[in-house]
Design a protein around this motif. Sequence first.
Motif, PDB file in Angstrom:
ATOM      1  N   ASN A  11       0.804  -1.221   0.000  1.00 25.76           N
ATOM      2  CA  ASN A  11       0.000   0.000   0.000  1.00 25.76           C
ATOM      3  C   ASN A  11       0.840   1.275   0.000  1.00 25.76           C
ATOM      4  N   LYS A  14       2.465   1.767  -3.453  1.00 23.78           N
ATOM      5  CA  LYS A  14       1.453   2.151  -4.443  1.00 23.78           C
ATOM      6  C   LYS A  14       1.005   3.602  -4.265  1.00 23.78           C
ATOM      7  N   HIS A  15       0.771   3.993  -3.023  1.00 22.75           N
ATOM      8  CA  HIS A  15       0.325   5.362  -2.767  1.00 22.75           C
ATOM      9  C   HIS A  15       1.420   6.378  -3.086  1.00 22.75           C
ATOM     10  N   PHE A 111      -2.156   3.432   5.442  1.00 20.10           N
ATOM     11  CA  PHE A 111      -2.546   3.375   4.037  1.00 20.10           C
ATOM     12  C   PHE A 111      -3.356   2.121   3.780  1.00 20.10           C
ATOM     13  N   SER A 112      -4.462   2.274   3.076  1.00 18.25           N
ATOM     14  CA  SER A 112      -5.244   1.117   2.667  1.00 18.25           C
ATOM     15  C   SER A 112      -5.339   1.121   1.149  1.00 18.25           C
ATOM     16  N   ALA A 113      -5.624  -0.023   0.600  1.00 17.26           N
ATOM     17  CA  ALA A 113      -5.648  -0.164  -0.857  1.00 17.26           C
ATOM     18  C   ALA A 113      -6.750   0.672  -1.497  1.00 17.26           C
TER      19      ALA A 113
END
Length: 163
Positions: A11, A14-15, A111-113
């Motif tokens: 996560n 990706k963020h 952070f979450s997907a």
Amino acid sequence: MITIVILGAGNVAKHLYTAFLNQKSVAIVQCYNRKGIQIHKDQEAATITNDLNDLKKADLYILAISDDAIAKVSSSLPFQNKLVVHTSGSVPINAIDNKNSRGVFYPLQTFSATKKVDYSKIPFCIEADQEKDVIILKNLASILSKKIYDISSGQRNVLHVAA
């Protein structure tokens, strides 16, 4: 312009990829993860690797990987004298192999997907062994947020536990 290689596919990786993707003063030159998977829908296959020996030259290498992998991956990096940072709240800066310049680029956020992130509200905790690297990390963080703090490994761990 600062060039970045992001290591990781979770996560945080990706963020951060998404946050820096369209910034004019940042170029993500490559992403590494063990499976060689795409971490963003617009990512080109040529910018993905699963081989540490194929890492491209960059100004900054961000280890957005699990806490327990930081020491092993940093010691496996096939270069030296580059700026390598991790994004962990609980791992000390000295977990990064000292063959490279070491730092921490810790966004104090879960952070979450699926949840979109408003970086302007996220504090960034910065730490580096050298003042010139602190400046680089502060400049990078300032692209996303005005909330930037110099914080030691011990202070960051207390914040991480409290958060």
